[in-house]
Every structure is written in C-alpha cells, then in structure tokens.
Design an enzyme around this catalytic site. Structure first.
Site, PDB file in Angstrom:
ATOM      1  CE  LYS A  84      58.148  40.764 112.593  1.00 46.22           C
ATOM      2  NZ  LYS A  84      57.910  42.111 112.173  1.00 46.22           N
ATOM      3  CB  SER A 124      68.564  40.520 109.933  1.00 47.21           C
ATOM      4  OG  SER A 124      68.872  40.985 111.213  1.00 47.21           O
ATOM      5  CE1 TYR A 148      64.787  36.736 111.895  1.00 50.97           C
ATOM      6  CE2 TYR A 148      66.398  38.172 112.956  1.00 50.97           C
ATOM      7  CZ  TYR A 148      65.484  37.931 111.944  1.00 50.97           C
ATOM      8  OH  TYR A 148      65.284  38.890 110.974  1.00 50.97           O
ATOM      9  CE  LYS A 152      65.942  36.753 108.415  1.00 46.35           C
ATOM     10  NZ  LYS A 152      64.964  36.552 107.338  1.00 46.35           N
ATOM     11  CG  PHE A 177      71.008  48.529 109.838  1.00 42.43           C
ATOM     12  CD1 PHE A 177      71.431  47.993 108.613  1.00 42.43           C
ATOM     13  CD2 PHE A 177      71.924  48.576 110.871  1.00 42.43           C
ATOM     14  CE1 PHE A 177      72.734  47.535 108.437  1.00 42.43           C
ATOM     15  CE2 PHE A 177      73.233  48.126 110.696  1.00 42.43           C
ATOM     16  CZ  PHE A 177      73.632  47.605 109.480  1.00 42.43           C
ATOM     17  CG  LEU A 199      62.139  51.938 121.098  1.00 46.13           C
ATOM     18  CD1 LEU A 199      62.000  51.832 122.612  1.00 46.13           C
ATOM     19  CD2 LEU A 199      63.386  52.751 120.739  1.00 46.13           C
TER      20      LEU A 199
HETATM   21  P1  NAD Z   1      56.342  39.779 109.181  1.00 51.01           P
HETATM   22  O1  NAD Z   1      56.220  38.703 110.193  1.00 51.01           O
HETATM   23  O2  NAD Z   1      55.439  40.943 109.272  1.00 51.01           O
HETATM   24  O3  NAD Z   1      56.222  39.159 107.708  1.00 51.01           O
HETATM   25  C1  NAD Z   1      56.649  37.866 107.400  1.00 51.01           C
HETATM   26  C2  NAD Z   1      55.491  37.158 106.727  1.00 51.01           C
HETATM   27  O4  NAD Z   1      55.914  35.826 106.393  1.00 51.01           O
HETATM   28  C3  NAD Z   1      54.262  37.032 107.610  1.00 51.01           C
HETATM   29  O5  NAD Z   1      53.143  37.555 106.917  1.00 51.01           O
HETATM   30  C4  NAD Z   1      54.114  35.528 107.849  1.00 51.01           C
HETATM   31  O6  NAD Z   1      52.760  35.137 107.913  1.00 51.01           O
HETATM   32  C5  NAD Z   1      54.844  34.936 106.662  1.00 51.01           C
HETATM   33  N1  NAD Z   1      55.446  33.611 106.875  1.00 51.01           N
HETATM   34  C6  NAD Z   1      56.256  33.223 107.885  1.00 51.01           C
HETATM   35  N2  NAD Z   1      56.622  31.937 107.700  1.00 51.01           N
HETATM   36  C7  NAD Z   1      56.042  31.513 106.548  1.00 51.01           C
HETATM   37  C8  NAD Z   1      56.025  30.289 105.840  1.00 51.01           C
HETATM   38  N3  NAD Z   1      56.661  29.202 106.285  1.00 51.01           N
HETATM   39  N4  NAD Z   1      55.319  30.202 104.688  1.00 51.01           N
HETATM   40  C9  NAD Z   1      54.637  31.283 104.233  1.00 51.01           C
HETATM   41  N5  NAD Z   1      54.595  32.465 104.865  1.00 51.01           N
HETATM   42  C10 NAD Z   1      55.288  32.583 106.011  1.00 51.01           C
HETATM   43  O7  NAD Z   1      57.874  40.247 109.197  1.00 51.01           O
HETATM   44  P2  NAD Z   1      58.555  41.522 108.543  1.00 51.01           P
HETATM   45  O8  NAD Z   1      58.905  42.461 109.629  1.00 51.01           O
HETATM   46  O9  NAD Z   1      57.752  42.003 107.397  1.00 51.01           O
HETATM   47  O10 NAD Z   1      59.908  40.862 108.034  1.00 51.01           O
HETATM   48  C11 NAD Z   1      60.050  40.362 106.721  1.00 51.01           C
HETATM   49  C12 NAD Z   1      61.414  39.725 106.595  1.00 51.01           C
HETATM   50  O11 NAD Z   1      62.416  40.682 106.920  1.00 51.01           O
HETATM   51  C13 NAD Z   1      61.621  38.540 107.549  1.00 51.01           C
HETATM   52  O12 NAD Z   1      62.360  37.548 106.871  1.00 51.01           O
HETATM   53  C14 NAD Z   1      62.447  39.138 108.663  1.00 51.01           C
HETATM   54  O13 NAD Z   1      63.256  38.180 109.304  1.00 51.01           O
HETATM   55  C15 NAD Z   1      63.288  40.157 107.912  1.00 51.01           C
HETATM   56  N6  NAD Z   1      63.742  41.251 108.769  1.00 51.01           N
HETATM   57  C16 NAD Z   1      62.829  41.981 109.489  1.00 51.01           C
HETATM   58  C17 NAD Z   1      63.266  42.993 110.343  1.00 51.01           C
HETATM   59  C18 NAD Z   1      62.288  43.777 111.182  1.00 51.01           C
HETATM   60  O14 NAD Z   1      62.699  44.424 112.155  1.00 51.01           O
HETATM   61  N7  NAD Z   1      60.996  43.792 110.866  1.00 51.01           N
HETATM   62  C19 NAD Z   1      64.642  43.293 110.446  1.00 51.01           C
HETATM   63  C20 NAD Z   1      65.544  42.544 109.680  1.00 51.01           C
HETATM   64  C21 NAD Z   1      65.090  41.523 108.841  1.00 51.01           C
HETATM   65  N1  UDP Z   2      64.369  48.936 123.785  1.00 50.76           N
HETATM   66  C1  UDP Z   2      63.944  49.438 125.012  1.00 50.76           C
HETATM   67  N2  UDP Z   2      62.717  49.050 125.464  1.00 50.76           N
HETATM   68  C2  UDP Z   2      61.890  48.225 124.777  1.00 50.76           C
HETATM   69  C3  UDP Z   2      62.334  47.735 123.512  1.00 50.76           C
HETATM   70  C4  UDP Z   2      63.581  48.109 123.053  1.00 50.76           C
HETATM   71  O1  UDP Z   2      64.662  50.191 125.660  1.00 50.76           O
HETATM   72  O2  UDP Z   2      60.798  47.905 125.258  1.00 50.76           O
HETATM   73  C5  UDP Z   2      65.687  49.358 123.263  1.00 50.76           C
HETATM   74  C6  UDP Z   2      66.657  48.220 123.011  1.00 50.76           C
HETATM   75  O3  UDP Z   2      67.397  47.927 124.195  1.00 50.76           O
HETATM   76  C7  UDP Z   2      67.527  48.789 121.879  1.00 50.76           C
HETATM   77  C8  UDP Z   2      66.542  49.667 121.087  1.00 50.76           C
HETATM   78  O4  UDP Z   2      65.475  49.960 122.006  1.00 50.76           O
HETATM   79  O5  UDP Z   2      68.549  49.609 122.408  1.00 50.76           O
HETATM   80  C9  UDP Z   2      65.968  48.978 119.855  1.00 50.76           C
HETATM   81  O6  UDP Z   2      65.422  47.733 120.241  1.00 50.76           O
HETATM   82  P1  UDP Z   2      64.638  46.803 119.218  1.00 50.76           P
HETATM   83  O7  UDP Z   2      64.264  45.543 119.951  1.00 50.76           O
HETATM   84  O8  UDP Z   2      63.539  47.588 118.592  1.00 50.76           O
HETATM   85  O9  UDP Z   2      65.710  46.500 118.066  1.00 50.76           O
HETATM   86  P2  UDP Z   2      67.047  45.600 118.117  1.00 50.76           P
HETATM   87  O10 UDP Z   2      67.598  45.659 119.501  1.00 50.76           O
HETATM   88  O11 UDP Z   2      66.620  44.220 117.731  1.00 50.76           O
HETATM   89  O12 UDP Z   2      67.958  46.240 117.132  1.00 50.76           O
END
Ligand code: NAD
Ligand code: UDP
Length: 332
Positions: A84, A124, A148, A152, A177, A199
């Site tokens: 991710k 995402s 990445y 998606k 988000f 952040l």
């Molecule tokens: P995370 O990394 O905490 O959780 C993902 C889990 O998937 C982990 O536990 C990892 O071990 C497991 N994993 C990865 N590849 C694998 C594989 N090939 N087989 C089995 N397990 C696997 O991430 P998260 O923040 O909980 O995100 C979950 C989902 O949401 C992800 O798909 C991520 O891209 C999406 N997402 C997250 C965010 C965010 O900011 N956290 C934002 C938008 C979308």
């Molecule tokens: N940001 C920052 N300092 C950091 C990490 C993030 O100023 O160390 C800012 C970044 O520029 C953005 C906001 O915080 O404006 C959210 O960033 P994040 O990476 O958490 O999320 P994304 O940009 O992927 O939405």
C-alpha cells in the site's frame, strides 16, 4: 457460511474484523503477515471475546487459497490484502503489480471456481489522480500517477470485466480517503513498517520523541493556510462502512462504487493543532518543499454512500487524533 477477510490482521482489516465479529459474522482471516503481526489476533480476541480462524497464506500461493475455500464455506470476501505504499511502489513497481494484481487474480479465480460471487474491494482515492475539482464524486475521471494507484485502477477494471462476463457477481468497490485513528480500546491501530510516509503516523512519532520534528510538505498550496488538505476518516467509521457494503452485495448484484470519506477537508496545520489540543502535546514542525507528486486538496463527496448504503462517518478529527495517540500510549 463465513466471511473471508484477506489482509485481516492489517490496519483496516483488523478493525473491520472486530465490527464483523460484533455483528455476529463468522470470520476467516487470510494474511501473509508481510505488514502485520500474529499478535493482532489476540488483540481482536481481547476486544471481542472471539479468536477468529486464521490462515498464514500468501495470495500468490493459489494452492493454499484453494485449500481455504475447500475447508470453509465462504459466502463473501472482503479483500484488503495488498501492498500500500505509494512512494515505495515507484521504486519497486514489479513487486506491486505482482503482489496486488496477481494476488487478486488468484483470489477471483478461486472464488469463481467455488461459486463465491460476492466481494468488497479496498480501492483508494488515489485512482482520481489529480482531481479536476473538490469535492470528488465517484463519476470523476480516473487516472493515476504511481504504480500503487495503477494497481487499484487495474483491479477495478478487472472487477468490472468479471461482472460483464458473469452477471451473478455482486461487487462493491470502496474508494477510501485518508484513514487514521485506532480502536477506542487502544489495542489495535496502525503500525507502519519503517519510517512512516503518512501524516498521522509521523505526528505520533514526533509526539513520543522518536523523531525530532515534522516536515510539513509545502505551505504554498491554494488552500486556506497553504498546507495540503485531505479527507481524514476514522478507521472505525471506515470499518463500519464495510458492514454496510456487505448488505449491498448481499442484496444487489452488479458493480457498486462508493467514496468512503467524511466529505470534509482538513489542512496539515488543522491536524497538528487538533492533535496538540486534544492530547496536550506540542508538535515541533517546519515547512519544507512540497512532496513530489502531492496534490493540494483532496476530499470526498460522500453522498452516494449515505444515500445507498445508509452510511456516514460519525467520528470527528478530535476523536481521530485522540485515538491515534491512545494506541501509541497503550503499545508502550
Ligand atoms: P495493511 O498493510 O495494514 O494491511 C494489508 C494486509 O495485507 C497486511 O496485513 C499484509 O500483511 C497483507 N498482505 C499484503 N500482501 C499480501 C499477500 N500477497 N497475501 C496475503 N496477505 C497480504 O494496509 P491497510 O492500511 O490496512 O490497507 C488495507 C487495504 O486498503 C490495502 O489494499 C490498501 O491499499 C487499501 N487502502 C489503504 C489506505 C490507507 O491509507 N491505509 C488508503 C486507501 C486504500
Ligand atoms: N504530510 C506532511 N508531512 C509528512 C507527511 C505528510 O506535511 O511527513 C502532508 C502531505 O503533504 C499531505 C498530507 O500531509 O498534504 C497527508 O499526507 P499523507 O501521506 O498522510 O496522505 P496522502 O498524501 O497520501 O493523501
């Protein structure tokens, strides 16, 4: 019948598992533990009283996936597993394409073989690339700026094509988000691998002294105070969004796409100030150059999820900042 949660020991997955168990669902977790730890299972048990069934399996290992579907009666899949980090994906694109795309293809092939045709997928807001305006609605143009986000977008396309080929599928694509915060118990939360890019994980590490100072990336955006604006959403609200999406996939075939955000934008300075206020801690920061590839403003129009899923985020930024810090305090 069970709900299979891929990536269920991860940050968003673990919070969703808690909500699923609270709702009385039978949960099976699959995770390769590449970005989470086995201890999360025990924390889920402490919160819910139930230890979910767990398989340490990689989605790239299709034979083990087959075993899970043979040994369990899987009604529906919530698919979180994936790599991710937007920044990391630029350096190792092939790993990202292989893990996220091949992993999802293996999952979908196995689901189809076992006649399991309900899936909720973690997409995402990054699929909107540089949005033409805010707030962002689901029908905005999609284009990506890093591998990445491209994984998606490709998976969204694969899911659309799958439905065209087989109208029995019921698919929910959730475009998250900026999830932050942690469970109110402080037992589960986000544990970044190495130095955090996001952040909130960085702010809490300045708060606990691990880093001296937060770099604020840019103060010359066209926003109210010049710093970047995002739609931060409490991870528990996000988890509950999946429970609502489950009702949708259980009742309606088709491909359903929703933004999951609060619909509100907060600047980096808003987040720092709120964190300082609710936790009574000073966060040292300095302004530095914009981060390459960053956008100024990104927040959702979340009306579609409210109207069709009967879901809206309830927890405010203060709660998010409090819970993020509480998780760090409890982890010590
Ligand atoms: P995370 O990394 O905490 O959780 C993902 C889990 O998937 C982990 O536990 C990892 O071990 C497991 N994993 C990865 N590849 C694998 C594989 N090939 N087989 C089995 N397990 C696997 O991430 P998260 O923040 O909980 O995100 C979950 C989902 O949401 C992800 O798909 C991520 O891209 C999406 N997402 C997250 C965010 C965010 O900011 N956290 C934002 C938008 C979308
Ligand atoms: N940001 C920052 N300092 C950091 C990490 C993030 O100023 O160390 C800012 C970044 O520029 C953005 C906001 O915080 O404006 C959210 O960033 P994040 O990476 O958490 O999320 P994304 O940009 O992927 O939405």
């Amino acid at each position: 019948m069970s709900v299979l949660v891929t990536g269920g020991t991860g940050y968003i997955g673990s919070h969703t598992v808690v909500e699923l168990i609270n709702k009385g669902e039978d949960v099976v977790i699959l995770d390769n533990l590449s970005n989470s730890t086995i201890e999360v299972l025990d924390k889920i048990k402490q919160i819910t009283g139930v230890l979910p069934k767990f398989y340490k399996v990689d989605l790239l290992d299709i034979n083990s996936l087959e075993d899970i579907f043979t040994q369990n009666s899987i009604e529906l899949v919530i698919h979180f597993a994936g790599l991710k980090s937007l920044t990391e994906s630029i350096g190792i694109p092939l790993e990202y394409y292989n893990n996220n795309i091949t992993g999802t293809l293996n999952l979908l092939k196995t689901m189809k073989k076992h006649n399991c045709k309900k899936i909720i997928f973690s997409s995402s807001a990054s699929v909107y690339g540089l949005p033409k305006a805010v707030p962002i609605t689901e029908n905005f143009d999609l284009h990506t700026t890093n591998p990445y986000a491209t994984t998606k977008l490709m998976i969204e396309q694969i899911l659309n094509d799958l439905y065209i080929s087989d109208n029995e599928f019921s698919i929910c694509i959730l475009r998250y988000f900026n999830p932050i915060g942690a469970h109110e118990s402080g037992l589960i939360g986000e544990i970044p691998n190495g130095k955090p890019n996001n952040l909130l994980p960085y702010i809490v590490r300045v708060a606990n002294g691990q880093y001296d100072c937060l770099n604020v990336f840019g103060n010359d955006y066209k926003t109210k105070d010049g710093t970047g604006v995002r739609d931060y959403i409490h991870v528990v609200d996000l988890a509950i969004g999946h429970i609502k999406a489950m009702d949708k996939v259980r009742n309606d075939i088709g491909v359903h796409i929703y933004n999951l955000g609060t619909g509100k934008g907060y600047s980096v300075l808003d987040v720092i100030n709120t964190f300082e206020k609710v936790n009574n801690i000073k966060i040292k920061y300095k302004f530095v150059q914009r981060r390459p590839g960053d956008i100024g403003e990104c927040y959702a129009n979340a009306n579609k999820a409210k109207e069709e899923l009967n879901w809206e985020a309830k927890r405010d930024l203060e709660q998010m900042c409090k819970d993020s810090w509480n998780f760090i305090l409890k982890s010590k």
